[in-house]
Design a protein around this motif. Structure first.
Motif, PDB file in Angstrom:
ATOM      1  N   GLY A 182       0.795  -1.230   0.000  1.00 13.46           N
ATOM      2  CA  GLY A 182       0.000   0.000   0.000  1.00 13.46           C
ATOM      3  C   GLY A 182       0.824   1.275   0.000  1.00 13.46           C
ATOM      4  N   VAL A 183       0.122   2.363   0.294  1.00 12.47           N
ATOM      5  CA  VAL A 183       0.705   3.711   0.262  1.00 12.47           C
ATOM      6  C   VAL A 183       0.335   4.415   1.567  1.00 12.47           C
ATOM      7  CG1 VAL A 183       0.552   5.980  -0.899  1.00 12.47           C
ATOM      8  CG2 VAL A 183       0.554   3.866  -2.258  1.00 12.47           C
ATOM      9  N   SER A 184       1.275   5.206   2.090  1.00 10.79           N
ATOM     10  CA  SER A 184       0.961   5.985   3.299  1.00 10.79           C
ATOM     11  C   SER A 184       1.389   7.435   3.117  1.00 10.79           C
ATOM     12  CB  SER A 184       1.683   5.402   4.521  1.00 10.79           C
ATOM     13  OG  SER A 184       3.042   5.783   4.525  1.00 10.79           O
ATOM     14  N   PHE A 185       0.853   8.280   3.974  1.00 10.81           N
ATOM     15  CA  PHE A 185       1.289   9.679   4.014  1.00 10.81           C
ATOM     16  C   PHE A 185       0.976  10.230   5.387  1.00 10.81           C
ATOM     17  CE2 PHE A 185      -2.914   9.367   1.957  1.00 10.81           C
ATOM     18  CZ  PHE A 185      -3.687  10.098   2.845  1.00 10.81           C
ATOM     19  N   HIS A 186       1.544  11.381   5.679  1.00  7.60           N
ATOM     20  CA  HIS A 186       1.198  12.102   6.911  1.00  7.60           C
ATOM     21  C   HIS A 186       1.103  13.566   6.525  1.00  7.60           C
ATOM     22  CE1 HIS A 186       0.900  13.575  10.908  1.00  7.60           C
ATOM     23  NE2 HIS A 186       1.212  12.422  11.478  1.00  7.60           N
ATOM     24  N   VAL A 187      -0.081  14.140   6.655  1.00  2.57           N
ATOM     25  CA  VAL A 187      -0.310  15.505   6.174  1.00  2.57           C
ATOM     26  C   VAL A 187       0.175  16.568   7.172  1.00  2.57           C
ATOM     27  CG1 VAL A 187      -2.247  14.925   4.659  1.00  2.57           C
ATOM     28  CG2 VAL A 187      -2.673  15.449   7.078  1.00  2.57           C
ATOM     29  N   SER A 202      -5.769  11.743  -3.624  1.00  5.48           N
ATOM     30  CA  SER A 202      -5.746  11.746  -5.104  1.00  5.48           C
ATOM     31  C   SER A 202      -4.407  11.217  -5.618  1.00  5.48           C
ATOM     32  CB  SER A 202      -5.919  13.143  -5.677  1.00  5.48           C
ATOM     33  OG  SER A 202      -6.990  13.762  -5.104  1.00  5.48           O
ATOM     34  N   ILE A 203      -3.319  11.638  -4.970  1.00  2.02           N
ATOM     35  CA  ILE A 203      -2.003  11.143  -5.422  1.00  2.02           C
ATOM     36  C   ILE A 203      -1.924   9.625  -5.197  1.00  2.02           C
ATOM     37  CG2 ILE A 203       0.501  11.314  -5.049  1.00  2.02           C
ATOM     38  CD1 ILE A 203       0.008  14.212  -4.091  1.00  2.02           C
ATOM     39  N   PHE A 208      -2.074   3.883  -7.137  1.00  2.00           N
ATOM     40  CA  PHE A 208      -2.829   2.622  -7.235  1.00  2.00           C
ATOM     41  C   PHE A 208      -3.070   2.272  -8.718  1.00  2.00           C
ATOM     42  CE2 PHE A 208      -4.842   0.780  -3.299  1.00  2.00           C
ATOM     43  CZ  PHE A 208      -4.063   1.444  -2.376  1.00  2.00           C
ATOM     44  N   ASP A 209      -3.463   3.290  -9.503  1.00  2.00           N
ATOM     45  CA  ASP A 209      -3.748   3.040 -10.921  1.00  2.00           C
ATOM     46  C   ASP A 209      -2.487   2.621 -11.668  1.00  2.00           C
ATOM     47  OD1 ASP A 209      -6.352   3.624 -10.471  1.00  2.00           O
ATOM     48  OD2 ASP A 209      -6.301   5.652 -11.319  1.00  2.00           O
ATOM     49  N   GLU A 219      -3.320  -3.022  -1.656  1.00  2.00           N
ATOM     50  CA  GLU A 219      -4.484  -3.377  -0.814  1.00  2.00           C
ATOM     51  C   GLU A 219      -4.777  -2.377   0.288  1.00  2.00           C
ATOM     52  OE1 GLU A 219      -4.392  -7.516   0.653  1.00  2.00           O
ATOM     53  OE2 GLU A 219      -2.770  -7.766  -0.792  1.00  2.00           O
ATOM     54  N   MET A 220      -3.881  -1.427   0.516  1.00 10.23           N
ATOM     55  CA  MET A 220      -4.057  -0.622   1.738  1.00 10.23           C
ATOM     56  C   MET A 220      -3.657   0.845   1.541  1.00 10.23           C
ATOM     57  SD  MET A 220      -2.232   0.723   4.466  1.00 10.23           S
ATOM     58  CE  MET A 220      -0.634  -0.005   4.681  1.00 10.23           C
TER      59      MET A 220
END
Ligand SMILES: Cc1ncc(COP(=O)(O)O)c(C=O)c1O
Length: 389
Positions: A182-187, A202-203, A208-209, A219-220
Motif C-alpha cells: 500500500g501507500v501511506s502519508f502524513h499531512v 488523489s495522489i 494505485f492506478d 491493498e491498503m
C-alpha cells in the motif's frame, strides 16, 4: 485571552485532575485513562471504515498501550525500543506496523525475528534492507505531501518520496520478493486543513492506478496521523474530518475501496493529559521593564518541547486566574536561553502570580513526557501519573 477549563473538560474531569494533582510535587503529567478510552471510542465511531494503529511516540506509557490493546487498537512503532515496549505489554506482533522509514538493517532483523511483517519505506536503501532482513514482508511506501502551512507541527520534507519514486519502489519491492501492500502519508500533525487529505488521497489513487497497470493490486491506504487535539487554535470537530475524508476516499476509490488504516497519536491521547507546573519565580529585567518573565519548573526540555517556535499553544490555567491579568513571557527552568516557551504569543497571567503557584497545561497528553530530556541541567525526566482505568 482567559482560558476556562470548562472549554476543555467536564466539571467532574477538571475537579478530578485538580484533586489528584494536589497529591504530587510538580512538574508532572497527569493522564486520565478514561479520556483516552473515550477518544478511542470516538475515533472508532467516526471512522468505522478504518483500523487504528496508535502512534506510540505520542505517549508510550504502558498503561496507555495496554488500554488501547484491550480496546482492539493496533500500534505504529518508530523504533525497536517502542516495538519492545509494545510487545512487553502483551501486544501480538501481527498488530504492529514499523512506521519509521529510517531504520538500521539490524533493527529490521530484530523486528522480523519478533514477528513484525508490516513496514513503511520511502527509499531504495531502506527497501533493500527490508528485503534482506524481513523477506516476504508487506511494504507500504510513504509519499511526500502538502500541508505544512496548515499543520501546527509539520512533518513534511524529511519523510516520504515523490509519487513516481513510490511507483518505482513498489515495483522494486515485487522484484525483491516483498509484498507491495500500500501507500501511506502524513499531512502534518495537528492538521487544521482537512483538504490536505484530499490531495494526498488523489495522489495515492494515481499510484494505485499505475500499479494496477503493472499487475500489482495494492491493498491498503495508510492515512497517517494529523487529526487534532483541543488546543487554543480551534479546529473542526472530528466528525467533519471523518465525513470529509470518507468523501475524498469514495470519490477516488468508489466501490473499489482498499483497506484503510490510520495512525492517530495526538487525537487519541492529547486531550487526556494535564501537565502540572509551578512558578519558580517572576522577574522583570529592569526597573522600568514592561515585560514580566514567569519562570516555571517545566520547560522545553522537560515536557514542553512542542512549544518550539511556539507551534503548539496549550490552553493554560493559572492559580489566581480570577485576579487581574497582564501579558507575560513564559520560560522554563534550565540555564539554556532556548528554554522559553512563549514570548511572541502573550498569555494573560494573573498580576499576583508568585513562586509556588501552579500553572496547568491542558491538552498535554501527547508529545510531552516522551519528549522530555533525561538529564539536561540535571532535571529528571517528566513523571507521569494516571487516573481512571
Ligand atoms: C509515521 C507517523 N505516524 C503517525 C504519527 C502521529 O501523528 P499525530 O500525532 O498527528 O496523529 C506520527 C507523528 O509524528 C508519525 O511520524
Amino acid at each position: 485571552m482567559k482560558i476556562s477549563p470548562g472549554e476543555y473538560y467536564s466539571k467532574n474531569e477538571w475537579n478530578l485532575f485538580k484533586q489528584e494533582a494536589a497529591k504530587y510535587n510538580t512538574p508532572f503529567l497527569l493522564v486520565n485513562l478514561d479520556i483516552v478510552r473515550r477518544s478511542y471510542q470516538e475515533l472508532e465511531e467516526h471512522f468505522p471504515f478504518s483500523d487504528n494503529y496508535y502512534a506510540v511516540k505520542a505517549n508510550p506509557a504502558p498503561e496507555i498501550i495496554q488500554l488501547l490493546d484491550s480496546l482492539g487498537c493496533c500500534f505504529d512503532v518508530a523504533s525497536i525500543y517502542e516495538m519492545e515496549r509494545v510487545l512487553s505489554c502483551g501486544v501480538v506482533p501481527e498488530k504492529i506496523s514499523f512506521g519509521n522509514t529510517i531504520k538500521k538493517l539490524s533493527d529490521i532483523q530484530l523486528a522480523y525475528k519478533k514477528g513484525v511483517r508490516l513496514f513503511a519505506t520511502d527509499s531504495e536503501d531502506d527497501l533493500r534492507s527490508i528485503a534482506a532482513a524481513a523477506p516476504g514482508s508487506r511494504i507500504y511506501v510513504r509519499i511526500l505531501t502538502e500541508g505544512a502551512a496548515s499543520a501546527d507541527w509539520p512533518l513534511s520534507r524529511k519523510f516520504g518520496c515523490h509519487p513516481d519514486m513510490a511507483t518505482d519502489l513498489l515495483l522494486l519491492a515485487r522484484e525483491l520478493k516483498l509484498n507491495p501492500y500500500g501507500v501511506s502519508f502524513h499531512v502534518g500533525s495537528q492538521q487544521r486543513d482537512v483538504g490536505t487529505w484530499d490531495t494526498a488521497i488523489s495522489i495515492t489513487k494515481y499510484i494505485f492506478d499505475n500499479m494496477s497497470e503493472q499487475n500489482i493490486r495494492l491493498e491498503m491506504i495508510n492515512l497517517g496521523g494529523g487529526l487534532p487535539a483541543n488546543y487554543i487554535s480551534k479546529t473542526n470537530p472530528l466528525e467533519v474530518y471523518a465525513s470529509e475524508i470518507k468523501r475524498y476516499l469514495e470519490e477516488d476509490f468508489g466501490a473499489d475501496m482498499p483497506r484503510i488504516i490510520m495512525e492517530p497519536g495526538r487525537a487519541l491521547v492529547g486531550n487526556a493529559g494535564v501537565l502540572v507546573s509551578e512558578v519558580v519565580m517572576v522577574a522583570r529585567k529592569s526597573r522600568v521593564a514592561v515585560d514580566r518573565w514567569v519562570f516555571l519548573d517545566a520547560g522545553k526540555f522537560n515536557g514542553l518541547a512542542e512549544t518550539w517556535e511556539e507551534c503548539i499553544k496549550y490552553p493554560l490555567v493559572c492559580e489566581k486566574a480570577d485576579f487581574a491579568c497582564e501579558d507575560g513571557i513564559l520560560a522554563g527552568p534550565t540555564c539554556d536561553s532556548q528554554d522559553v516557551m512563549y514570548e511572541d504569543y502573550r498569555y494573560r497571567i494573573p498580576v499576583n502570580l508568585c513562586p509556588g503557584d501552579r500553572v496547568y497545561w491542558l491538552t498535554a497528553g501527547a508529545y510531552t513526557a516522551s519528549y522530555a530530556s533525561v538529564d539536561f541541567n540535571g532535571f529528571p525526566p517528566l513523571k507521569t501519573y494516571f487516573i481512571g482505568k
